[in-house]
Write a protein that holds these residues in place. Structure first.
Motif, short mmCIF file in Angstrom:
data_model
loop_
_atom_site.label_atom_id
_atom_site.label_comp_id
_atom_site.label_asym_id
_atom_site.label_seq_id
_atom_site.Cartn_x
_atom_site.Cartn_y
_atom_site.Cartn_z
N GLU A 264 5.73 21.08 1.50
CA GLU A 264 6.48 20.89 0.25
C GLU A 264 7.12 22.20 -0.20
O GLU A 264 8.27 22.23 -0.65
CB GLU A 264 5.53 20.37 -0.84
CG GLU A 264 5.12 18.91 -0.68
CD GLU A 264 6.17 17.95 -1.22
OE1 GLU A 264 7.27 18.42 -1.59
OE2 GLU A 264 5.89 16.74 -1.27
N PHE A 265 6.38 23.28 -0.06
CA PHE A 265 6.89 24.59 -0.47
C PHE A 265 8.11 24.99 0.35
O PHE A 265 9.04 25.65 -0.16
CB PHE A 265 5.79 25.64 -0.32
CG PHE A 265 6.20 27.01 -0.79
CD1 PHE A 265 6.25 27.32 -2.14
CD2 PHE A 265 6.55 28.00 0.13
CE1 PHE A 265 6.64 28.59 -2.57
CE2 PHE A 265 6.94 29.26 -0.29
CZ PHE A 265 6.98 29.56 -1.65
N SER A 266 8.12 24.56 1.63
CA SER A 266 9.25 24.92 2.50
C SER A 266 10.41 23.92 2.40
O SER A 266 11.38 24.04 3.14
CB SER A 266 8.78 25.00 3.95
OG SER A 266 8.31 23.75 4.40
N PRO B 218 0.82 -1.23 0.00
CA PRO B 218 0.00 0.00 0.00
C PRO B 218 0.85 1.27 0.00
O PRO B 218 0.50 2.25 -0.66
CB PRO B 218 -0.82 -0.12 1.29
CG PRO B 218 -0.86 -1.56 1.60
CD PRO B 218 0.47 -2.10 1.14
N ALA B 219 1.97 1.25 0.75
CA ALA B 219 2.83 2.43 0.77
C ALA B 219 3.44 2.68 -0.60
O ALA B 219 3.56 3.83 -1.05
CB ALA B 219 3.93 2.25 1.82
N LEU B 220 3.84 1.61 -1.28
CA LEU B 220 4.43 1.75 -2.61
C LEU B 220 3.39 2.27 -3.61
O LEU B 220 3.69 3.15 -4.43
CB LEU B 220 4.97 0.39 -3.07
CG LEU B 220 5.64 0.38 -4.44
CD1 LEU B 220 6.90 1.23 -4.43
CD2 LEU B 220 5.96 -1.06 -4.86
N LEU B 221 2.17 1.75 -3.53
CA LEU B 221 1.11 2.20 -4.44
C LEU B 221 0.77 3.67 -4.19
O LEU B 221 0.48 4.40 -5.14
CB LEU B 221 -0.14 1.32 -4.26
CG LEU B 221 0.00 -0.14 -4.72
CD1 LEU B 221 -1.26 -0.92 -4.37
CD2 LEU B 221 0.26 -0.20 -6.22
N ARG B 222 0.80 4.08 -2.94
CA ARG B 222 0.54 5.50 -2.64
C ARG B 222 1.66 6.38 -3.19
O ARG B 222 1.40 7.44 -3.78
CB ARG B 222 0.41 5.67 -1.13
CG ARG B 222 0.47 7.12 -0.63
CD ARG B 222 -0.69 7.97 -1.13
NE ARG B 222 -0.51 9.35 -0.76
CZ ARG B 222 -0.93 9.87 0.41
NH1 ARG B 222 -1.55 9.11 1.29
NH2 ARG B 222 -0.72 11.14 0.67
N ARG B 223 2.90 5.94 -3.02
CA ARG B 223 4.04 6.77 -3.41
C ARG B 223 4.22 6.82 -4.93
O ARG B 223 4.50 7.88 -5.49
CB ARG B 223 5.32 6.24 -2.75
CG ARG B 223 6.56 7.05 -3.08
CD ARG B 223 7.67 6.76 -2.10
NE ARG B 223 8.95 7.33 -2.49
CZ ARG B 223 9.28 8.61 -2.38
NH1 ARG B 223 8.40 9.45 -1.88
NH2 ARG B 223 10.48 9.04 -2.75
N ARG B 224 4.07 5.67 -5.60
CA ARG B 224 4.34 5.60 -7.04
C ARG B 224 3.14 5.90 -7.90
O ARG B 224 3.28 6.46 -9.00
CB ARG B 224 4.89 4.22 -7.39
CG ARG B 224 6.21 3.87 -6.70
CD ARG B 224 7.30 4.83 -7.09
NE ARG B 224 8.59 4.43 -6.51
CZ ARG B 224 9.68 5.17 -6.56
NH1 ARG B 224 9.64 6.36 -7.14
NH2 ARG B 224 10.81 4.75 -6.00
N ALA C 141 4.42 19.09 10.20
CA ALA C 141 4.15 19.99 9.08
C ALA C 141 3.57 19.24 7.89
O ALA C 141 2.62 19.70 7.24
CB ALA C 141 5.43 20.72 8.67
N ALA C 142 4.12 18.06 7.61
CA ALA C 142 3.63 17.26 6.48
C ALA C 142 2.19 16.82 6.70
O ALA C 142 1.41 16.73 5.75
CB ALA C 142 4.52 16.06 6.26
N GLY C 143 1.83 16.52 7.95
CA GLY C 143 0.48 16.08 8.23
C GLY C 143 -0.54 17.21 8.26
O GLY C 143 -1.67 17.04 7.82
N GLN C 144 -0.12 18.38 8.74
CA GLN C 144 -1.06 19.49 8.89
C GLN C 144 -1.28 20.25 7.60
O GLN C 144 -2.40 20.68 7.30
CB GLN C 144 -0.55 20.44 9.99
CG GLN C 144 -0.56 19.82 11.38
CD GLN C 144 0.12 20.69 12.41
OE1 GLN C 144 0.63 21.77 12.10
NE2 GLN C 144 0.15 20.23 13.65
N LEU D 294 8.31 11.26 0.77
CA LEU D 294 9.31 10.39 1.38
C LEU D 294 9.00 10.17 2.86
O LEU D 294 9.13 9.04 3.37
CB LEU D 294 10.70 11.01 1.21
CG LEU D 294 11.87 10.20 1.78
CD1 LEU D 294 11.96 8.84 1.10
CD2 LEU D 294 13.18 10.99 1.62
N LEU D 295 8.59 11.23 3.55
CA LEU D 295 8.23 11.08 4.96
C LEU D 295 7.04 10.13 5.14
O LEU D 295 7.03 9.30 6.06
CB LEU D 295 7.90 12.45 5.56
CG LEU D 295 9.08 13.36 5.93
CD1 LEU D 295 8.56 14.67 6.50
CD2 LEU D 295 10.00 12.68 6.93
#
Length: 357
Positions: A232-234, A133-139, A223-226, A240-241
């Protein structure tokens, strides 16, 4: 009257909202308890107070809370970074099956080798189950809620297939595995059924809390969750996280499965598919995705679980009433924490223009 978003929130508002939710839960569950034929106050005393009045009761609460500690922490780590892992149930079972495979293949290992090997096998089993599932989400950007959820019944079917096939106990013929070698048994604590898996879970809670609250990595995770786009901008690599957090989440759930078969059952049984992973979602949510919140809620739900058994025997209440109490508590807490962001103001009528009728 209308709701308006608050410009700022007081620190006491969230605890107050949880307190109101708990009181609402007590009120809302009073009716089904009464319909089941028991006095609400007596039932709630059995659920919440009675298990904590004896040393054996406290030990059973700690034992019941241990698997929830692992699955709740697994879900919290993933949710915190915006990866919604609903597959802790399957990852929990995968960890238990991986540990069983090692224990049955190497039954005579001494404890000094068997304990770390068995626990590490559980971690790797959970990571492997979380990998796809993690691979499918990322790729491919495929929603992890769907893929992680769909893998849960696959894990249950695999468990049943192994127990009814190659791992069926040759002596009894029952769909349980053979008992593990003595080297794979986690040490007990305090002369009770509580085992060292609890200590492992508490250490992981402390480590997770430090990482989330006192390290640059924790800042990036929050930050990534909120706000993923702002992160991403920062310069934060959100994808990756999330990928790494998904694998860590699976490893934590798998470690919980290993802890359960090595500390409680000492063999693999079908009863292991008891919904620990799904309850972990409740634990993480009620714990506000914080490590110490997960610890507190796991203990609370362990208390309710043991209390439900007591109430079932003493008051003839259905054992499922404990699940009703937990579900209502989840709904009221989520609702209260959502509503706290708003305040109620009086709607003022618009004044008519000069010369209007």
């Amino acid at each position: 009257m209308r709701f308006v978003l608050r410009s700022r929130e007081s620190r006491w508002l969230a605890p107050a909202a949880v307190g109101v939710a708990v009181l609402a839960t007590l009120v809302l569950t009073a009716l089904p308890i009464r319909l089941a034929g028991a006095a609400p106050l007596s039932a709630l005393e059995r659920y919440l107070v009675t298990p904590l009045t004896t040393p054996n009761g406290i030990a059973e609460v700690l034992l019941a809370a241990t698997p929830l500690l692992f699955t709740g922490l697994a879900v919290a780590v993933a949710f915190r970074v915006g990866y919604y892992n609903i597959g802790a149930e399957g990852q929990f079972l995968a960890g238990a099956m991986a540990t069983t495979a090692v224990a049955l293949s190497l039954p005579d290992l001494p404890a000094a080798a068997a304990l770390p090997v068995g626990l590490m096998a559980g971690v790797l089993g959970g990571v492997a189950w979380a990998f796809l599932p993690a691979l499918l989400r990322r790729r491919a950007g495929i929603d992890e809620v769907v893929t992680t959820l769909l893998l849960n019944p696959v894990a249950v079917l695999l468990l049943q297939g192994l127990l009814n096939g190659p791992w069926r106990n040759p002596e009894t013929g029952f769909p349980d595995s053979e008992r593990f070698g003595s080297g794979y048994e986690l040490p007990s604590l305090f002369g009770t059924r509580v085992h060292a898996g609890l200590l492992v879970g508490v250490v992981l809670v402390a480590v997770t809390a430090v990482v989330l609250l006192a390290t640059p990595l924790g800042v990036r995770l929050r930050a990534a969750g909120q706000s993923p786009s702002a992160a991403e901008f920062s310069g934060v690599q959100v994808g990756l996280l999330q990928w790494r957090s998904a694998l860590v989440s699976g490893g934590l759930a798998g470690l919980g499965g290993a802890s359960q078969v090595m500390g409680v059952q000492h063999q693999l049984t079908g009863s292991l598919a008891a919904g620990y992973g799904y309850t972990g979602v409740v634990v993480a949510t009620l714990g506000a995705l914080s490590a110490f919140g997960v610890l507190a809620v796991a203990l609370l739900l362990g208390d309710v679980q043991v209390g439900a058994q007591n109430a079932s025997i003493q008051l003839q209440l259905p054992s499922q009433m404990g699940g009703v109490l937990t579900s209502v508590l989840l709904l009221t807490v989520v609702a209260a924490l959502s509503v706290r962001h708003y305040r109620l103001v009086r709607r003022t009528p618009r004044s008519l223009p000069a010369g209007g009728d």
